[in-house]
Write a protein that holds these residues in place. Structure first.
Motif, PDB file in Angstrom:
ATOM      1  N   ALA E 100       0.840  -1.209   0.000  1.00 46.78           N
ATOM      2  CA  ALA E 100       0.000   0.000   0.000  1.00 46.78           C
ATOM      3  C   ALA E 100       0.866   1.246   0.000  1.00 46.78           C
ATOM      4  CB  ALA E 100      -0.890  -0.007   1.239  1.00 46.78           C
ATOM      5  N   TYR E 101       1.908   1.288   0.814  1.00 45.52           N
ATOM      6  CA  TYR E 101       2.680   2.531   0.965  1.00 45.52           C
ATOM      7  C   TYR E 101       3.954   2.517   0.127  1.00 45.52           C
ATOM      8  CZ  TYR E 101      -0.146   4.020   4.959  1.00 45.52           C
ATOM      9  OH  TYR E 101      -1.179   4.414   5.769  1.00 45.52           O
ATOM     10  N   GLY E 102       4.380   1.339  -0.296  1.00 48.62           N
ATOM     11  CA  GLY E 102       5.590   1.309  -1.085  1.00 48.62           C
ATOM     12  C   GLY E 102       6.849   1.359  -0.263  1.00 48.62           C
ATOM     13  N   SER E 103       6.720   1.485   1.063  1.00 50.24           N
ATOM     14  CA  SER E 103       7.973   1.491   1.852  1.00 50.24           C
ATOM     15  C   SER E 103       7.677   0.917   3.211  1.00 50.24           C
ATOM     16  CB  SER E 103       8.468   2.915   2.044  1.00 50.24           C
ATOM     17  OG  SER E 103       8.334   3.247   3.404  1.00 50.24           O
ATOM     18  N   ILE E 104       8.731   0.418   3.894  1.00 51.39           N
ATOM     19  CA  ILE E 104       8.444  -0.126   5.238  1.00 51.39           C
ATOM     20  C   ILE E 104       9.252   0.652   6.266  1.00 51.39           C
ATOM     21  CG2 ILE E 104       7.753  -2.478   4.666  1.00 51.39           C
ATOM     22  CD1 ILE E 104      10.659  -3.316   5.025  1.00 51.39           C
ATOM     23  N   GLU E 105       9.462   1.946   5.989  1.00 50.81           N
ATOM     24  CA  GLU E 105      10.130   2.768   7.008  1.00 50.81           C
ATOM     25  C   GLU E 105       9.049   3.572   7.721  1.00 50.81           C
ATOM     26  OE1 GLU E 105      13.117   2.802   8.176  1.00 50.81           O
ATOM     27  OE2 GLU E 105      13.423   1.089   6.853  1.00 50.81           O
ATOM     28  N   GLU E 106       9.143   3.594   9.017  1.00 50.98           N
ATOM     29  CA  GLU E 106       8.055   4.187   9.806  1.00 50.98           C
ATOM     30  C   GLU E 106       7.869   5.661   9.439  1.00 50.98           C
ATOM     31  OE1 GLU E 106       8.896   3.922  13.894  1.00 50.98           O
ATOM     32  OE2 GLU E 106       6.831   4.243  14.539  1.00 50.98           O
ATOM     33  N   ASP E 107       8.972   6.415   9.321  1.00 50.15           N
ATOM     34  CA  ASP E 107       8.778   7.863   9.136  1.00 50.15           C
ATOM     35  C   ASP E 107       8.262   8.170   7.720  1.00 50.15           C
ATOM     36  OD1 ASP E 107      11.121   6.769   8.476  1.00 50.15           O
ATOM     37  OD2 ASP E 107      12.321   7.997   9.846  1.00 50.15           O
ATOM     38  N   GLU E 108       8.604   7.315   6.734  1.00 53.60           N
ATOM     39  CA  GLU E 108       8.057   7.592   5.396  1.00 53.60           C
ATOM     40  C   GLU E 108       6.542   7.398   5.398  1.00 53.60           C
ATOM     41  OE1 GLU E 108      10.176   5.028   2.850  1.00 53.60           O
ATOM     42  OE2 GLU E 108      12.055   6.127   3.140  1.00 53.60           O
ATOM     43  N   ILE E 109       6.114   6.329   6.083  1.00 51.60           N
ATOM     44  CA  ILE E 109       4.662   6.061   6.095  1.00 51.60           C
ATOM     45  C   ILE E 109       3.954   7.213   6.797  1.00 51.60           C
ATOM     46  CG2 ILE E 109       2.909   4.477   6.985  1.00 51.60           C
ATOM     47  CD1 ILE E 109       5.118   2.285   6.810  1.00 51.60           C
ATOM     48  N   GLN E 110       4.551   7.636   7.951  1.00 47.93           N
ATOM     49  CA  GLN E 110       3.928   8.753   8.696  1.00 47.93           C
ATOM     50  C   GLN E 110       3.831   9.977   7.792  1.00 47.93           C
ATOM     51  OE1 GLN E 110       3.338   7.310  11.602  1.00 47.93           O
ATOM     52  NE2 GLN E 110       1.875   8.955  11.930  1.00 47.93           N
ATOM     53  N   GLN E 111       4.892  10.229   7.033  1.00 47.31           N
ATOM     54  CA  GLN E 111       4.924  11.402   6.162  1.00 47.31           C
ATOM     55  C   GLN E 111       3.811  11.312   5.129  1.00 47.31           C
ATOM     56  OE1 GLN E 111       8.340  11.252   3.827  1.00 47.31           O
ATOM     57  NE2 GLN E 111       8.194  13.354   3.066  1.00 47.31           N
TER      58      GLN E 111
END
Lengths: 116, 492, 328, 97, 126
Positions: E100-111
């Protein structure tokens, strides 16, 4: 009679543990992946086999003996296969072994960089 | 069969879940889960009558005596909780079929009902059991199915919210596991009744203090009390609306029950309130929670998020009642559990109806809905009024008991703070009323019809219950009073 | 042990982290053996070192290996960790020492299990007797936890599979064949042995270490080995999705119905004495059925989880293959 | 005698862990895990005899199987495309030292 | 005296490192690994509680009187299964988040979440 058993099992155990120990050291000291592979692979199967035979000698009842035979067979079957698959995957993915000419190239590089 | 009621309470939904998996058509699965939930509700009513008549029921599983085998101990407190949980779940299930069509892909409906029944089993299991480790096992069942249910939401934030809930929930559960381990180490038994007898001897040791601290922190994490509530707003907003309705009304209540059970029954009233200044900590956290949550609720655009924050505020009220540690204080908390379940159940079901018709619950999309969906919006307004605590509604009863408990203790400044808190509630309820009734709909020719009957029946059952229990408080207050006395009188 | 844990914190490359987790699981399992916890070592080895490492690998194959830079927030985390650590150390000061014979837990509830479990249940392995009879409801809760996890993974990851045509499967099969020739032969020899060993562990649970969980996990490990080497589609043909879900449900129902039968015939919920003529035979029968129920559920849920993960991974690979062909 | 053997095995396991943590390329780490696994099988067999409880051998068998399956799993999923270039990525490192 | 409690302190350091990983590390998979480390250390704590000096594994064999306590073993068997269930569910969520988000880094998802939120507010004002 049991003196011979203890001596022989002691002998097997000692040789087996020495082999495993040397495998461990080999794993650390060898420079290239494939040489480490060699060290680990050989000592794994042989060292394990020796220790298991040592245990078999001093094992008391049949059930324990048969289980030990089972473990021995398993390790003998699995050990080489895993090393084979590991080496094939490594080679397949382009991990070049550090052959002699690499050494010369490096030495040539070092010597050329050092003398001009 | 009457003797086996306690275990039937948990086994009926539990056995229904795998059977649902085998039935192929969703229609059949929906009916089957309503029957299972209805049976559980009937069993909880019978249990309540039995408990009110003959006091504590103890049921040894597997025929082994208490400390060796696992024992189910039903007293007034958990019979009351069982009633709330199974009641709400049966009512919410009625509206499940129609609400799911718009939110969950077709092939996942059966899995939804299986997970729904499993989370119901988990909650009933936590409340009914008398064994400390069994609480942990059923806590895991209910939270695992909660993570999966929230993860089924159609927006992508649902996945992220469910992930955060999983991380925080597992940390909380592991804290409870550590606490139980420490308690087991000092007393050698896992049965709660046995623990309450053996703990006073070892009370002075630091391990028991650490165990108490861990269990309380773990439960507060599950409870979404003020500092540890970060997972709740997202989880409730992005979950499918039926899941939000079910969890908002029951999940946090189960955690409050755990808090009460551990502090009063297991650790004993004297230990938990005199040794550690629990009273002041909880009072402070509760009050701060009320104000922070209510203020942040006011600034929310998404109505579901608004009511999620208001749930945190309501939990703050329960914590304040609990921290008074008097009979009336505890009655106020138990009452508020019952009333809050009714209020939130009605409001979130009505929101589910709005989502079913309008598609989302952004505040400006609700313009002029007062006229287009009169019955649903009326339900939301009545629910909002009882949130504030207007007389003749359920909210008023619990606020009244809370104020009485506070004045009885003579802390009238806190009573004033509570009234201020309810004023904040007025603001965010008014925001909805203003948008729904006094604003013209955006596009004039929007053809939003009234919610289908399958929504209106459960909503209005809850709203009528809201009003009925506001007037005739015999059942709710009577049971809450008796439960509070039993907790103070004899430890279990 | 601690070295490995700190290494995991420092390690950036996710792949190494999973490897270290495998080693961490193996060390903790051998620690359990030193501490006489034989059954627990069995399960931890099979689950901790085996299945969880495999699942992590499949996920890493999908989500990429490198981990981004560390976040700026280590201090507040450090603070929380130190506070909880301090509380715990504060808690351990009054704990009974390791191995102290007079610790309270050895005096109150446990002696009964040790002394008269043989008389009441007649099963040598006390852990199995406690697991299956004294605290049978805990294990029932546990089977339901595994069942929930399986359904949860199904709801999140199940993907509607299009019917692969026959020759496509055989083409994959051939490509797999020449790639892993040696391994497939060895696996052909080993897989039947592993299944046999799983059944041995299942029924051997009363006398030695073993039981439903361990047998289920080993059974699933053998199927996973088969699926890895002979291709997921062939494995799916051998064990199709709906059949596996059915077995998981049947396992839970079998477990519950043992309780209901004892309920019907007069005893309390999990009271096996009522099952057969004399109590001991009843206990044996009850424990056997329960282990069987647990074994079915655990095996089928582990297979469901792995098939879904691997299926999703194959979906990713096809998408990437399509992407590679388009731009080039 | 048994005790000496267990000690030797224990040291080899420590060496394997060091290689596991240090190991530059991906395959060194897999090799370390594989070696660590076989050594634990031996350790358990020896412990079984040291402690006089021969039931441990069942666990030794399971260990060997699980070790085999996890190494196969690692290799099966390590030849997906992400890893294709990463070993060579690490290769220049290999050549410099 | 110190030696006996040493075992507990090792367990506590492991628990704290697991907790640290979960809280400080950004990567989602790293968090699940931290959770697994945290739970395994709790299991070790339970088992080291059950050990009796000179006691052997709790399998009844003639001639042996001293057994270590079987109850924590049963509890741990349940806890291991619960641990693997949570890990499996967490990993499936990570896979879905990656898609869904394309990334599994917490801050990227938050952004990305905050961005989505601010966009919806913007178009509300418009």
């Amino acid at each position: 009679m049991d003196i011979i058993i203890t001596i022989s099992s002691g002998f097997f155990l000692l040789v087996g543990s020495f082999l495993c120990f040397s495998g461990g050291i080999g794993l650390l000291r060898f420079p290239d992946f494939y040489t480490r592979m060699h060290a680990a692979g050989v000592t794994d199967t042989l060292g394990a086999g020796m220790i298991l035979i040592g245990l078999m000698i001093i094992s008391t009842d049949l059930l324990v003996f048969s289980k030990l035979v089972l473990v021995l067979l398993l390790t003998l079957l699995i050990g080489p296969t895993t090393s084979h698959v590991l080496a094939k995957a490594a080679y397949h993915n382009g991990l070049m072994p550090k052959t002699l000419n690499n050494h010369e190239k490096n030495n040539a590089k070092e010597t050329s960089s050092s003398n001009p | 069969m009457i003797a086996h009621l306690p275990i039937l309470q948990v086994i009926i939904p539990l056995m229904a879940a795998p059977i649902c998996l085998m039935l192929k058509r969703t229609q059949l699965v929906w009916l089957f889960s309503i029957i299972a939930s209805g049976l559980a509700f009937a069993v909880s009513i019978l249990l309540l009558q039995q408990v009110m008549a003959s006091g504590v029921i103890s049921y040894e599983l597997g025929g082994w005596q208490a400390p060796w085998g696992i024992e189910y101990r039903i007293d007034k407190l958990n019979a009351f909780l069982l009633l709330i949980i199974s009641g709400i779940s049966t009512v919410v299930l009625f509206a499940a079929q129609t609400s799911l069509e718009k939110e969950i892909p077709k092939d996942k409906h059966i899995f939804f009902y299986v997970l729904y029944l499993l989370s119901l089993t988990g909650m009933l299991g936590i409340v009914a059991t008398g064994d400390a480790f069994n609480v942990f096992v059923f806590l895991e069942i209910s939270s695992l199915s909660a993570y999966a249910l929230i993860g089924m939401g159609n927006k992508r934030q649902a996945l992220w919210a469910s992930y955060q809930y999983l991380i925080m929930g597992t940390i909380g559960a592991t804290f409870i596991l550590i606490g139980i381990g420490l308690m087991y180490q000092m007393t050698g038994t896992l049965n709660m009744h046995d623990l309450s007898q053996r703990l006073p001897e070892v009370e002075q040791s630091r391990t028991v203090l650490a165990a108490f601290a861990f269990v309380i922190v773990g439960v507060c994490l599950k409870l979404a009390m003020f500092p540890l509530h970060l997972w709740l707003p997202n989880a409730y907003t992005y979950a499918p609306s039926i899941v939000t309705a079910f969890f908002a009304a029951t999940a946090t209540k189960v955690a409050v029950y755990l808090l009460i059970r551990f502090t009063f029954s297991v650790f004993g009233f004297s230990f938990s309130f005199t040794h550690i200044p629990l009273q002041t900590i909880f009072m402070a956290l509760g009050l701060v929670g009320i104000f922070v949550a209510s203020t942040s609720a006011i600034y929310q655009n998404n109505v579901k998020q608004l009511f999620a924050y208001s749930s945190i505020a309501q939990i703050g009220y329960m914590i304040v009642g609990f921290s008074l540690s008097t009979v009336t204080g505890l009655t106020a908390t138990l009452l508020h559990m019952f009333n809050h379940a009714l209020m939130k159940g009605a409001i979130f079901l009505a929101l589910a109806a709005v989502i079913y018709r309008v598609g989302n619950v952004e505040l400006n999309n609700l313009r002029g809905l007062g006229r287009q969906m009169p019955l649903t919006m009326a339900a939301i307004v009545i629910g909002g009024l009882s949130l504030i605590g207007v007389p003749l509604t359920v909210g008023f009863v619990s606020k009244w008991y809370l104020l009485m408990a506070l004045i009885e203790q003579g802390w009238w400044p806190i009573a004033v703070l509570i009234l201020l808190g309810s004023m904040l509630a007025v603001i965010y309820v008014w925001r909805i009323v203003e948008v729904a009734y006094f604003k013209e709909p955006l596009n004039k020719n929007s053809t939003i019809k009234e919610a289908p009957m399958s929504f209106l029946i459960p909503i209005w059952v809850l709203v009528i219950a809201n009003i009925y229990f506001g007037i005739d408080t015999r059942l709710s207050v009577g049971v809450a009073e008796a439960a509070a006395q039993s907790l103070f009188g004899v430890a279990l | 042990m601690v070295i490995v844990a700190f290494a995991i914190i420092r390690m950036k490359d996710l792949f190494a982290v999973v490897m270290l987790l495998g080693i961490y699981g193996l060390i903790s399992a051998s620690f359990f053996i030193v501490m006489d916890a034989v059954d627990v070592a069995f399960t931890e080895a099979a689950v901790g070192a085996g299945i969880s490492t495999l699942l992590m690998l499949v996920v890493i194959a999908m989500t990429g290996r490198k981990e981004k830079a560390n976040r700026h927030k280590p201090f507040s985390a450090l603070f929380i960790v130190l506070v909880t650590g301090g509380l715990l150390i504060y808690g351990t000061l009054d704990m009974p020492h390791i191995g102290a014979v007079d610790a309270p837990i050895h005096k109150h509830v446990a002696p009964r299990y040790i002394n008269d479990s043989m008389a009441e249940i007649g099963v040598p392995n006390i852990v199995t007797s406690v697991l299956a009879s004294y605290r049978a409801f805990d294990t029932f809760g546990e089977v339901v936890v595994i069942f929930t996890a399986g359904i949860g993974v199904l709801t999140l990851l199940s993907v509607a599979r299009r019917k692969e045509s026959e020759e496509e499967i055989s083409s994959i099969n051939d490509s797999m064949h020449e790639q892993h020739l040696v391994i497939r032969i060895v696996a052909k020899m080993l897989i039947p042995f592993i299944f046999l060993f799983a059944l041995y562990v299942q029924f051997h649970g009363d006398f030695g270490p073993g039981g439903g969980f361990q047998a289920g996990v080993i059974f699933a490990a053998a199927t996973i080995l088969y699926a890895m080497l002979f291709g997921l589609s062939t494995a799916r043909k051998v064990i199709n999705q709906t059949f596996i879900q059915l077995i998981a449900a049947i396992g839970v129902l079998l477990y519950g119905s043992v309780g209901i039968v004892s309920l019907m015939s007069g005893g309390n919920f999990f009271d096996y004495n009522v099952l057969a003529s004399d109590p001991i035979a009843g206990q044996h029968l009850g424990i056997l059925l329960i282990e069987w129920g647990v074994g079915c559920t655990v095996a089928s849920v582990m297979i469901i989880i792995f098939f879904n993960f691997a299926g999703r991974q194959e979906l990713h690979q096809q998408k990437e293959r399509v992407q590679n062909q388009e731009p080039s | 005698m048994l005790f000496a053997a267990t000690l030797a095995i224990f040291i080899t396991m420590l060496l394997a862990i060091i290689r596991g943590i240090v190991g530059p390329t991906l395959y060194d780490r897999i090799l370390a895990v594989n070696m660590f696994g076989t050594k634990t099988v031996l350790l358990i067999a020896l412990l079984g005899f040291v402690m006089g409880r021969p039931e441990f051998l069942d666990i030794a068998i399971v260990y060997a199987l699980i070790n085999f399956i996890s190494v196969i799993g690692v290799l099966r999923y390590s030849d997906t495309h992400q890893f294709k270039h990463s070993p060579t990525l690490e290769d220049p490192v290999e050549k410099e030292d | 005296m110190l030696m006996d409690l040493f075992n507990h302190w090792v367990v506590i350091t492991l628990m704290m490192s697991g907790l640290y990983i979960v809280i400080a590390q950004g990567n989602l998979i790293k968090k699940i690994v931290g959770l697994a480390v945290f739970q395994t250390s709790v299991f070790i704590f339970y088992i080291s509680m059950a050990k009796v000096e000179g006691g052997t594994a709790p399998i009844l064999a003639d001639g042996i009187t001293q057994y270590s306590n079987p109850l924590p073993h049963v509890l741990i068997l349940t806890a291991i299964v619960v641990g693997i269930a949570t890990t499996a569910l967490g990993l499936s969520l990570v896979v879905r988040i990656k898609e869904a988000y394309g990334s599994i880094e917490e801050d990227e998802i938050q952004q990305q979440d905050n961005q989505a939120l601010s966009e919806s507010n913007l178009e509300k004002e418009a």
